[in-house]
Design an enzyme around this catalytic site. Sequence first.
Site, short mmCIF file in Angstrom:
data_model
loop_
_atom_site.label_atom_id
_atom_site.label_comp_id
_atom_site.label_asym_id
_atom_site.label_seq_id
_atom_site.Cartn_x
_atom_site.Cartn_y
_atom_site.Cartn_z
N CYS A 28 51.19 44.27 -7.49
CA CYS A 28 50.71 44.02 -6.13
C CYS A 28 49.80 45.15 -5.65
O CYS A 28 49.86 46.26 -6.16
CB CYS A 28 51.88 43.92 -5.17
SG CYS A 28 53.17 42.83 -5.76
N ARG A 86 43.08 43.38 -8.73
CA ARG A 86 44.38 43.46 -9.38
C ARG A 86 45.00 42.07 -9.60
O ARG A 86 45.96 41.95 -10.34
CB ARG A 86 45.35 44.29 -8.53
CG ARG A 86 44.93 45.73 -8.34
CD ARG A 86 45.76 46.42 -7.27
NE ARG A 86 47.08 46.77 -7.73
CZ ARG A 86 47.44 47.94 -8.21
NH1 ARG A 86 46.55 48.91 -8.29
NH2 ARG A 86 48.66 48.18 -8.60
N TRP A 102 51.66 39.74 -6.03
CA TRP A 102 51.69 39.04 -7.33
C TRP A 102 53.15 38.65 -7.50
O TRP A 102 54.01 39.51 -7.70
CB TRP A 102 51.20 39.98 -8.42
CG TRP A 102 51.43 39.50 -9.82
CD1 TRP A 102 52.45 39.85 -10.64
CD2 TRP A 102 50.62 38.59 -10.57
NE1 TRP A 102 52.31 39.22 -11.84
CE2 TRP A 102 51.21 38.45 -11.84
CE3 TRP A 102 49.44 37.88 -10.30
CZ2 TRP A 102 50.68 37.63 -12.83
CZ3 TRP A 102 48.92 37.08 -11.28
CH2 TRP A 102 49.53 36.95 -12.53
N ASN A 138 55.86 46.90 -3.89
CA ASN A 138 55.34 46.59 -5.22
C ASN A 138 56.44 46.96 -6.20
O ASN A 138 56.99 48.05 -6.11
CB ASN A 138 54.08 47.44 -5.47
CG ASN A 138 53.52 47.25 -6.86
OD1 ASN A 138 53.94 46.35 -7.60
ND2 ASN A 138 52.58 48.10 -7.25
N GLY A 139 56.78 46.09 -7.13
CA GLY A 139 57.81 46.41 -8.12
C GLY A 139 58.95 45.40 -8.09
O GLY A 139 58.79 44.29 -7.56
N GLU A 199 47.52 39.39 -35.10
CA GLU A 199 47.08 39.76 -33.76
C GLU A 199 46.00 40.84 -33.82
O GLU A 199 45.03 40.81 -33.06
CB GLU A 199 48.30 40.23 -32.93
CG GLU A 199 47.99 40.84 -31.56
CD GLU A 199 47.32 39.89 -30.57
OE1 GLU A 199 47.11 38.72 -30.89
OE2 GLU A 199 46.97 40.37 -29.48
N LYS A 216 42.25 40.35 -32.22
CA LYS A 216 41.64 41.26 -31.24
C LYS A 216 40.22 41.63 -31.69
O LYS A 216 39.31 41.66 -30.89
CB LYS A 216 42.47 42.53 -31.07
CG LYS A 216 43.77 42.38 -30.33
CD LYS A 216 43.67 42.20 -28.82
CE LYS A 216 43.56 40.77 -28.40
NZ LYS A 216 44.72 39.98 -28.23
N GLU A 256 37.84 38.69 -31.31
CA GLU A 256 37.56 38.34 -29.92
C GLU A 256 36.56 39.27 -29.26
O GLU A 256 35.67 38.81 -28.55
CB GLU A 256 38.85 38.42 -29.09
CG GLU A 256 39.80 37.29 -29.28
CD GLU A 256 40.95 37.36 -28.28
OE1 GLU A 256 41.75 38.31 -28.37
OE2 GLU A 256 41.05 36.47 -27.43
N HIS A 275 47.63 35.63 -54.07
CA HIS A 275 47.47 34.19 -54.31
C HIS A 275 46.08 33.69 -53.90
O HIS A 275 45.86 32.49 -53.80
CB HIS A 275 48.56 33.42 -53.56
CG HIS A 275 49.94 33.78 -54.03
ND1 HIS A 275 50.42 33.42 -55.27
CD2 HIS A 275 50.92 34.49 -53.44
CE1 HIS A 275 51.64 33.88 -55.42
NE2 HIS A 275 51.97 34.55 -54.33
N LYS A 287 39.67 33.38 -19.93
CA LYS A 287 41.02 33.95 -19.86
C LYS A 287 42.07 32.86 -19.96
O LYS A 287 43.12 33.03 -20.56
CB LYS A 287 41.17 34.73 -18.54
CG LYS A 287 42.51 35.42 -18.37
CD LYS A 287 42.66 36.58 -19.34
CE LYS A 287 44.03 37.20 -19.34
NZ LYS A 287 44.32 37.93 -20.60
C1 AGP Z 1 44.34 36.42 -26.39
O1 AGP Z 1 43.68 37.63 -26.55
C2 AGP Z 1 43.47 35.29 -26.14
N1 AGP Z 1 42.62 35.46 -25.03
C3 AGP Z 1 44.05 33.91 -26.33
O2 AGP Z 1 44.33 33.77 -27.69
C4 AGP Z 1 45.30 33.53 -25.53
O3 AGP Z 1 46.39 34.27 -26.01
C5 AGP Z 1 45.55 32.02 -25.65
O4 AGP Z 1 44.47 31.32 -25.13
C6 AGP Z 1 46.82 31.60 -24.97
O5 AGP Z 1 46.77 31.85 -23.60
P1 AGP Z 1 48.08 31.80 -22.72
O6 AGP Z 1 49.01 32.83 -23.22
O7 AGP Z 1 47.60 32.09 -21.32
O8 AGP Z 1 48.65 30.41 -22.86
#
Ligand code: AGP
Length: 618
Positions: A2, A27, A79, A105-106, A488, A492, A495, A511, A613
Amino acid sequence: MCGIVGYVGPKQAQDVVVEGLRRLEYRGYDSAGVALVIPGGTSGVIAEAKKAGKLANLEKVIADSTLPPSHTGIGHTRWATHGAPTDANAHPHLGSERRVALVHNGIIENFAELRTRLEDDDHVLLSETDTEVAAHLLELAVAAGADLTTAMQQVCRRLEGAFTLVAVDAHDPDRVVAARRNSPLVVGVGEGEHFLGSDVAAFIEHTREALELGQDQVVTITRDAVAITDFDGRPGEGRAYHVDWDLSAAEKDGHDWFMRKEIFEQPRAVADSLLGRRSTSGLLQLDEMRLSDDEIRDIDKIIIIAAGTSFYAGMVAKYAIEHWTRIPVEVELSSEFRYRDPILDHSTLVVAISQSGETADTLQAIRHARSQRSKVLAICNTNGSTIPRESDAVIYTHAGPEIGVASTKGFLTQLVACYLLALYVAQVKGTRFGDEIEEVMSQLEAMPDHIATVLAGAEQVYDLARAHTGTRSVLFLGRHAGYPVALEGALKLKEIAYLHAEGFAAGELKHGPIALVEQGLPVLCVVPPRGRDQLHEKMISGIQEVRARGAQTICLAEEGDTRIEPYADVLIRLPKVPVLLQPLVAVVPLQLFACELATALGHDVDQPRNLAKSVTVE
Ligand code: AGP
């Protein structure tokens, strides 16, 4: 999480506070509110306005019904954690007599028992928040004769958890009092005026002189003074500094990207995601669980559905859930789930993991699961979003808003929620003894410090990243819980650095994928902790295989692992942690690597090309 603003001085408090809230909008929030002190001695009153949604909604409320002039005020962008994002749950919260107003906040961990005691004493609480109990307690203390500062000290001694509290008292119009434990709070020092903010962005338009509060401190601001004490009233000191960031850097806490800020917030985010999960008797409790013990005992299969980073969190969860509960777990991409006609019934628990709570693929998948009579539990960071609303149960991750498109603290807190779910099911089903669950909880509670240790070594990773700006392809290897970490790490890099990157289970390499290895190819290897010696040795074999073919091996291995040294061209040390929890530390250097490499390549790290996002289309 928040945003918080406080002000006392010659200006109109409403203008300063609303402007401060506007500066804190970055934020992320779901409701906003202000409270002003209208002086009048013991007839002084609080004027307040609050509204769900964007700040514009609050401004409309104020425009329709003007608040009286005032020189002392507080404001908040919320939030949601406890309770949905509604007008009633928005801050500020007031005591029964409307004499004290408070923003927070918290997370107050022991709010449930405090609330019960207040209700037993005939207090009527108007919201579902943990915050309102603090407002009532504070008002009781000032009504009993304490000044607001002393009252704040008394109340803080009764609270558990993480909190920044900021309050005003209608009978004492010249001061704003705040307190901080495990949650940020900064004082802005002006000429004849003082400010409070969750960060300096709240007030840098007015002053660039700031005072950072320490842990467990109470601060009182008046027009001319700032006084700091601890929770017992002993005098204390803050750390004074001059802010030379511009607004954009201030929003990012001095970092260049939200993503980097969020990476560095991870110790706090993980700690917050663990808050309030144990009852006074030591048993695990999951507030919004909403599944009965009988329903949990009935579960004979778990299917985890998710996308992207959340899917990788689900892959880690499989190792933990199966190990601790002996329930078989499938992990499935939500976009694939309903098209394969999955076998579901009332004893299947479907766990949907989503940071945003709005991912269309995952939403459609849970709708399908519920239509087949399966129970759905959401693991989500966004209170009030669609996926938790349409689920039977939810565990909120409490990471705070994640702004960088590439998920970081979202991932770590999803892992924590998955571990908690696994332990909770083990507790209910009795597949683990209480002391075993207790031991894992203690190990989890130590993780924020371990993550901070990894972050302290960021420079080594940055140097490594900057040395790889000419690289066109990177491989990541892992085994067991380190395998999803490798995936992961590769995601990253794809992306935000737009590099070809692939993650593999180290044993699978021979393999086929080993054909990709050529001279100088960087291969990042997540080495499992020793103790599981087979796993460790097998990983070394995989590393040898790529090294023998000319790869540059960059190994992430625990402190004290000397066996790995001959096989690592570069060695990044990780704290010594149990194998199932290692993803919480192992992924952090991979996040830093991607963030720094993308920066060095000149990319927009927070808004990578082609990505959103929250992906709300199937
Ligand atoms: C993660 O870095 C990505 N932006 C993407 O893979 C994300 O994790 C995926 O779209 C799922 O989103 P969500 O967790 O909001 O469902």
